[in-house]
Design a protein around this motif. Structure first.
Motif, PDB file in Angstrom:
ATOM      1  N   ALA A 123      45.947 -21.639 -37.820  1.00 37.66           N
ATOM      2  CA  ALA A 123      46.587 -21.213 -39.060  1.00 37.66           C
ATOM      3  C   ALA A 123      47.457 -22.322 -39.637  1.00 37.66           C
ATOM      4  CB  ALA A 123      47.420 -19.956 -38.805  1.00 37.66           C
ATOM      5  N   THR A 124      48.170 -23.044 -38.777  1.00 42.59           N
ATOM      6  CA  THR A 124      49.007 -24.151 -39.244  1.00 42.59           C
ATOM      7  C   THR A 124      48.167 -25.230 -39.908  1.00 42.59           C
ATOM      8  OG1 THR A 124      50.594 -23.720 -37.473  1.00 42.59           O
ATOM      9  CG2 THR A 124      50.693 -25.883 -38.538  1.00 42.59           C
ATOM     10  N   GLN A 125      47.021 -25.552 -39.299  1.00 46.60           N
ATOM     11  CA  GLN A 125      46.134 -26.572 -39.858  1.00 46.60           C
ATOM     12  C   GLN A 125      45.568 -26.105 -41.203  1.00 46.60           C
ATOM     13  OE1 GLN A 125      43.183 -27.216 -36.848  1.00 46.60           O
ATOM     14  NE2 GLN A 125      44.660 -28.017 -35.335  1.00 46.60           N
ATOM     15  N   MET A 126      45.090 -24.864 -41.255  1.00 46.42           N
ATOM     16  CA  MET A 126      44.499 -24.347 -42.497  1.00 46.42           C
ATOM     17  C   MET A 126      45.547 -24.229 -43.593  1.00 46.42           C
ATOM     18  SD  MET A 126      41.745 -21.396 -41.519  1.00 46.42           S
ATOM     19  CE  MET A 126      40.125 -21.806 -40.849  1.00 46.42           C
ATOM     20  N   LEU A 127      46.777 -23.855 -43.230  1.00 53.19           N
ATOM     21  CA  LEU A 127      47.827 -23.718 -44.234  1.00 53.19           C
ATOM     22  C   LEU A 127      48.137 -25.070 -44.870  1.00 53.19           C
ATOM     23  CD1 LEU A 127      49.873 -21.914 -45.642  1.00 53.19           C
ATOM     24  CD2 LEU A 127      51.470 -22.347 -43.762  1.00 53.19           C
ATOM     25  N   ALA A 160      40.937 -10.478 -36.257  1.00 50.34           N
ATOM     26  CA  ALA A 160      41.145 -11.918 -36.112  1.00 50.34           C
ATOM     27  C   ALA A 160      41.562 -12.543 -37.443  1.00 50.34           C
ATOM     28  CB  ALA A 160      39.868 -12.578 -35.596  1.00 50.34           C
ATOM     29  N   PHE A 161      40.987 -12.070 -38.543  1.00 44.64           N
ATOM     30  CA  PHE A 161      41.321 -12.611 -39.856  1.00 44.64           C
ATOM     31  C   PHE A 161      42.775 -12.305 -40.214  1.00 44.64           C
ATOM     32  CE2 PHE A 161      41.704 -12.153 -44.450  1.00 44.64           C
ATOM     33  CZ  PHE A 161      41.180 -13.345 -44.902  1.00 44.64           C
ATOM     34  N   VAL A 162      43.222 -11.050 -39.999  1.00 42.22           N
ATOM     35  CA  VAL A 162      44.594 -10.678 -40.352  1.00 42.22           C
ATOM     36  C   VAL A 162      45.596 -11.414 -39.458  1.00 42.22           C
ATOM     37  CG1 VAL A 162      46.235  -8.764 -40.423  1.00 42.22           C
ATOM     38  CG2 VAL A 162      43.930  -8.463 -41.330  1.00 42.22           C
ATOM     39  N   VAL A 163      45.268 -11.584 -38.176  1.00 41.61           N
ATOM     40  CA  VAL A 163      46.158 -12.354 -37.291  1.00 41.61           C
ATOM     41  C   VAL A 163      46.280 -13.790 -37.791  1.00 41.61           C
ATOM     42  CG1 VAL A 163      46.397 -13.308 -34.967  1.00 41.61           C
ATOM     43  CG2 VAL A 163      45.768 -10.909 -35.271  1.00 41.61           C
ATOM     44  N   LEU A 164      45.173 -14.376 -38.248  1.00 37.11           N
ATOM     45  CA  LEU A 164      45.208 -15.733 -38.791  1.00 37.11           C
ATOM     46  C   LEU A 164      46.096 -15.805 -40.020  1.00 37.11           C
ATOM     47  CD1 LEU A 164      43.986 -18.654 -38.689  1.00 37.11           C
ATOM     48  CD2 LEU A 164      42.231 -17.788 -40.267  1.00 37.11           C
ATOM     49  N   MET A 165      45.964 -14.817 -40.933  1.00 32.10           N
ATOM     50  CA  MET A 165      46.791 -14.819 -42.138  1.00 32.10           C
ATOM     51  C   MET A 165      48.268 -14.689 -41.782  1.00 32.10           C
ATOM     52  SD  MET A 165      44.834 -15.205 -44.812  1.00 32.10           S
ATOM     53  CE  MET A 165      43.800 -16.303 -43.824  1.00 32.10           C
ATOM     54  N   ARG A 166      48.585 -13.777 -40.875  1.00 28.95           N
ATOM     55  CA  ARG A 166      49.992 -13.584 -40.507  1.00 28.95           C
ATOM     56  C   ARG A 166      50.561 -14.819 -39.805  1.00 28.95           C
ATOM     57  NH1 ARG A 166      51.223  -7.340 -38.660  1.00 28.95           N
ATOM     58  NH2 ARG A 166      50.518  -6.352 -40.600  1.00 28.95           N
ATOM     59  N   ALA A 167      49.741 -15.464 -39.009  1.00 27.96           N
ATOM     60  CA  ALA A 167      50.207 -16.677 -38.333  1.00 27.96           C
ATOM     61  C   ALA A 167      50.552 -17.764 -39.342  1.00 27.96           C
ATOM     62  CB  ALA A 167      49.152 -17.167 -37.350  1.00 27.96           C
ATOM     63  N   ALA A 168      49.920 -17.704 -40.521  1.00 27.74           N
ATOM     64  CA  ALA A 168      50.227 -18.661 -41.587  1.00 27.74           C
ATOM     65  C   ALA A 168      51.364 -18.175 -42.478  1.00 27.74           C
ATOM     66  CB  ALA A 168      48.969 -18.908 -42.426  1.00 27.74           C
ATOM     67  N   GLY A 169      51.967 -17.002 -42.145  1.00 28.18           N
ATOM     68  CA  GLY A 169      53.084 -16.494 -42.925  1.00 28.18           C
ATOM     69  C   GLY A 169      52.667 -15.664 -44.116  1.00 28.18           C
ATOM     70  N   VAL A 170      51.407 -15.278 -44.213  1.00 30.13           N
ATOM     71  CA  VAL A 170      50.899 -14.505 -45.349  1.00 30.13           C
ATOM     72  C   VAL A 170      50.883 -13.025 -44.966  1.00 30.13           C
ATOM     73  CG1 VAL A 170      48.924 -14.083 -46.853  1.00 30.13           C
ATOM     74  CG2 VAL A 170      49.504 -16.423 -46.162  1.00 30.13           C
ATOM     75  N   PRO A 171      51.506 -12.121 -45.748  1.00 30.00           N
ATOM     76  CA  PRO A 171      51.433 -10.689 -45.461  1.00 30.00           C
ATOM     77  C   PRO A 171      49.970 -10.214 -45.503  1.00 30.00           C
ATOM     78  CG  PRO A 171      53.180 -11.133 -47.041  1.00 30.00           C
ATOM     79  CD  PRO A 171      52.391 -12.412 -46.896  1.00 30.00           C
ATOM     80  N   ALA A 172      49.597  -9.497 -44.488  1.00 28.75           N
ATOM     81  CA  ALA A 172      48.216  -9.006 -44.413  1.00 28.75           C
ATOM     82  C   ALA A 172      48.200  -7.727 -43.579  1.00 28.75           C
ATOM     83  CB  ALA A 172      47.298 -10.059 -43.793  1.00 28.75           C
ATOM     84  N   ARG A 173      47.200  -6.890 -43.824  1.00 27.24           N
ATOM     85  CA  ARG A 173      47.064  -5.633 -43.088  1.00 27.24           C
ATOM     86  C   ARG A 173      45.587  -5.251 -43.020  1.00 27.24           C
ATOM     87  NH1 ARG A 173      50.007  -1.895 -47.756  1.00 27.24           N
ATOM     88  NH2 ARG A 173      48.293  -1.903 -49.272  1.00 27.24           N
ATOM     89  N   ILE A 174      45.281  -4.296 -42.127  1.00 29.59           N
ATOM     90  CA  ILE A 174      43.905  -3.826 -41.953  1.00 29.59           C
ATOM     91  C   ILE A 174      43.763  -2.458 -42.614  1.00 29.59           C
ATOM     92  CG2 ILE A 174      42.251  -2.973 -40.243  1.00 29.59           C
ATOM     93  CD1 ILE A 174      43.091  -5.178 -38.404  1.00 29.59           C
ATOM     94  N   VAL A 175      42.671  -2.281 -43.332  1.00 27.24           N
ATOM     95  CA  VAL A 175      42.329  -0.986 -43.918  1.00 27.24           C
ATOM     96  C   VAL A 175      41.051  -0.496 -43.245  1.00 27.24           C
ATOM     97  CG1 VAL A 175      41.863   0.301 -46.025  1.00 27.24           C
ATOM     98  CG2 VAL A 175      43.322  -1.742 -46.106  1.00 27.24           C
ATOM     99  N   THR A 176      41.085   0.735 -42.761  1.00 23.15           N
ATOM    100  CA  THR A 176      39.881   1.330 -42.179  1.00 23.15           C
ATOM    101  C   THR A 176      39.352   2.407 -43.112  1.00 23.15           C
ATOM    102  OG1 THR A 176      41.168   2.974 -40.955  1.00 23.15           O
ATOM    103  CG2 THR A 176      40.685   0.893 -39.829  1.00 23.15           C
ATOM    104  N   GLY A 177      38.111   2.707 -42.974  1.00 28.08           N
ATOM    105  CA  GLY A 177      37.469   3.695 -43.831  1.00 28.08           C
ATOM    106  C   GLY A 177      35.969   3.631 -43.656  1.00 28.08           C
ATOM    107  N   PHE A 178      35.267   3.818 -44.747  1.00 26.38           N
ATOM    108  CA  PHE A 178      33.806   3.764 -44.739  1.00 26.38           C
ATOM    109  C   PHE A 178      33.351   2.853 -45.864  1.00 26.38           C
ATOM    110  CE2 PHE A 178      34.953   7.748 -42.789  1.00 26.38           C
ATOM    111  CZ  PHE A 178      34.101   7.832 -41.697  1.00 26.38           C
ATOM    112  N   GLN A 179      32.321   2.122 -45.593  1.00 25.74           N
ATOM    113  CA  GLN A 179      31.779   1.222 -46.604  1.00 25.74           C
ATOM    114  C   GLN A 179      30.260   1.386 -46.631  1.00 25.74           C
ATOM    115  OE1 GLN A 179      29.857  -1.836 -46.871  1.00 25.74           O
ATOM    116  NE2 GLN A 179      30.346  -1.777 -49.038  1.00 25.74           N
TER     117      GLN A 179
END
Length: 670
Positions: free
Chosen positions: A364-368, A429-448
């Protein structure tokens, strides 16, 4: 040597038939009963059948008392109570089985009949499906047949004759049943039990752990059916049905935040474009969540339920959905939500357990740093999201239900080791990466996703369409949906490639004969079930009032429904009375009275030819019960004969009818 039904004594035949009907009533309850109850009922029914077959005496009172005490003790040990739905159904089944052990007289049979009717109704506590209704209709006809047969004590009438009478009774009652169904006001039940037993039913949860969505995806059951107004369905890649939003992460499991930890951030929903209007039929889930398309600003039109929307845009009910529920909604698929500038309450969406997933934090640090260089000093969130999606597309990642066993560092293992997973692995994994970069993120569950049923044109959403995606907060926009699964497997989002469970034996055999036959059969069956759901289970108060509008009522109410039902019942009663009078006028009153006398003698066990005259009836009565005991009835029969054939009848037919009612007719066994 095996006896055919026509070779059995009548008591044996009738008892075995009744035991078969009881077994049919109990059969749908097997998944809901304790194993000991199933075993006890089976043993008792088989025991009673063997006693009937061998014409052996029934067990004594102490046997029955002991079995009853055993059943009561086992029920209390299983359910910790003798009250409530589950314990009550268990006791009803046990009592119905045990009552057959004292089936000696017609009185005992009638108790079993009415216990059977009640046990039949308890099946609908657990399922109101079309199959259950069909099975209980057969059971109803069986019970009616046994009831009619019990009212034919003399001789050995064939069961088919009783079945025909029972069928005509059911047909005669069908119009009244239909009128009650259509016009009896739909009110909240005066009594009932909560639908709290959803064992075996799958649905979304307010937690997500590696493997949970994958388990749900293996269930091909229906979660919801959708009918879009005028067939205007959104593009397939926008069919996201929103469920629980998960924001707290302990390194392994995602959970929903309690209201007091959400920072009181406003929903601030902003929609664009034209809305999508639809009617959704939600299957029972025992969860308080109402599925809607993302996003739905206004409350869905739900009858007799208090619903509310959480700040993260999820619609919820005041109680769990334990029954089929249909409601209308209006949604916008193009939207943003949440605060447009960074507020302190957003910090909760950047929290991560300390010391976990160190390799993801370094990535995340590298990508940020790279994204900030691309953004040129502006907000780097969009560039960071783009870099993460690019890595998913080109980094050798794959979409599978069998990614192998994950350890405690789930994000590290996904990004660097396994590189394979289902939507939950990818979104987490994606939300953990965003949060590690300091970006607010959350998971939404449902149906697609979903699929169209070619028979009834309803859009079907299955449990196998369960999905997890991410929402990332961007400066100036708020919460923005990002589906990282689409970067790895675009056809999961656009063309709805579904990971299906292995077909069963029957479906596999049909599929082997014709690849499309199994799908067509399933589509037809699901369309039939949907029709049952829409027109029977979901025949609500609003539909009743709509029907009254079609009948000419301007502003229909429950009182109007009651009046319509009352007039229908009065009309049916008058029509029935008129038909009875007309039918009686076609039959000679003297022959009708003679027929009543013949029926009384038949119940007493007097065998008579169909065209027996009153004098012959009196002679057969004397042979059966003796001259002295039968004298009053024989005298009446001779007066009846004289009234028709005598030269100067001394008594009127009315007087003979009055005497008929006062006579003490002999009884069977007398």
């Amino acid at each position: 040597m095996l006896k055919l039904p026509r070779q059995m004594p009548r008591d044996t035949r009738d008892t075995l038939f009744l035991l078969g009907v009881i077994a049919l009533i109990v059969l749908p309850q097997l998944p809901n009963l304790p194993l000991w109850c199933i075993a006890l009922a089976l043993v008792v029914l088989l025991w009673r059948g063997a006693l009937a077959w061998q014409a052996a005496p029934l067990p004594g009172r102490w046997w029955r008392i002991g079995l009853l005490a055993l059943a009561l003790g086992a029920t209390f040990a299983t359910h910790r109570t003798l009250l409530g739905k589950d314990a009550g159904v268990t006791l009803v089944v046990v009592l119905l089985a045990l009552k057959t052990l004292e089936l000696r007289a017609r009185r005992d049979a009638f108790v079993i009949f009415f216990l059977g009717f009640f046990a039949m109704l308890t099946n609908f506590f657990y399922s109101q499906s079309l199959l259950t209704a069909a099975a209980m209709l057969v059971a109803l006809l069986g019970l009616l047949t046994a009831l009619v047969n019990a009212h034919m004590p003399a001789g050995r009438p064939p069961l088919m004759q009783a079945a025909r009478t029972a069928g005509w009774m059911a047909l005669a009652g069908a119009p009244v049943m239909l009128a009650l169904f259509m016009f009896f006001p739909r009110l909240a039940p005066l009594w009932g039990t909560p639908n709290d037993n959803m064992t075996g039913r799958t649905g979304l949860s307010n937690t997500m752990q590696v493997g949970t969505i994958a388990e749900l995806a293996l269930d091909d059951g229906i979660a919801a059916r959708v009918r879009f107004d005028d067939g205007r369905m959104p593009p397939r890649d926008r069919l996201y049905f929103r469920g629980p939003v998960l924001s707290r992460f302990d390194g392994r499991e995602w959970t929903a935040l309690p209201p007091w930890e959400r920072g009181f951030l406003p929903a601030n929903l902003r929609v664009r474009g034209e809305p999508v209007r639809y009617e959704l039929t939600l299957e029972p889930s025992n969860r308080p969540w109402l599925l809607t398309l993302d996003a739905t600003p206004q409350a869905p039109a739900v009858e007799e339920l208090r619903i509310f929307q959480t700040p993260d845009l999820q619609w919820m009910s005041s109680r769990p959905i334990g029954d089929l529920l249909r409601y209308r909604a209006e949604s916008w698929t193009d939207f943003d939500s949440g605060p447009q500038r960074r507020l302190p309450g957003l910090q909760v969406y950047t929290a991560l357990p300390p010391g976990r997933n160190p390799r993801t934090a370094e990535l995340a640090t590298q990508m940020l740093a790279q994204s900030r260089a691309q953004a040129g000093g502006g907000d780097a969130t969009a560039a960071l999201v783009g870099l993460a999606l690019q890595r998913l597309r080109t980094g050798g990642y794959s979409y599978t239900l069998e990614p192998g066993v994950y350890g405690d560092e789930t994000a590290d293992e996904f990004w660097f080791d396994h590189k394979a997973g289902f939507c939950e692995h990818i979104a987490s994994a994606f939300v953990v990466l965003m949060r590690a970069a300091g970006v607010p993120a959350r998971i939404v569950t449902g149906f697609q996703g979903g699929e169209i049923n070619a028979v009834d044109r309803y859009w079907t959403v299955r449990n196998s369409d369960a999905h997890a995606w991410a929402e990332v907060w961007e400066e100036g926009r708020g919460w923005v949906r990002v589906d990282p699964t689409g970067a790895i497997s675009p056809d999961r989002i656009g063309q709805f490639r579904r990971l299906s469970p292995q077909p069963g034996l029957l479906a596999g055999a049909i599929g082997a004969v014709s690849p499309t036959l199994a799908q067509n059969v399933r589509a037809v069956w699901e369309a039939i079930n949907n029709g049952w759901n829409q027109w029977v289970l979901n025949y609500t108060k609003s539909r009743q009032l709509d029907l009254l509008k079609k009948l000419g009522f301007d502003s229909p109410s429950l009182a109007d429904l009651a009046w319509v039902l009352l007039w229908l019942l009065v009309g049916a009663s008058l029509a029935g009375g008129a038909w009875t009078l007309w039918e009686r006028s076609r039959i000679d009153p003297w022959l009708r009275l003679l027929g009543r006398a013949r029926a009384r003698l038949a119940r007493a066990g007097v065998e008579l030819p169909p065209q027996a005259a009153p004098r012959l009836m009196g002679e057969r009565l004397a042979e059966r019960f003796g001259a002295e005991a039968s004298a009053p009835v024989r005298a009446w029969l001779l007066r009846l004969e004289a009234q028709r054939y005598g030269r100067a009848p001394t008594e009127s037919l009315r007087a003979l009818r009055a005497q008929f009612r006062r006579l003490r007719w002999p009884a069977a066994g007398g």
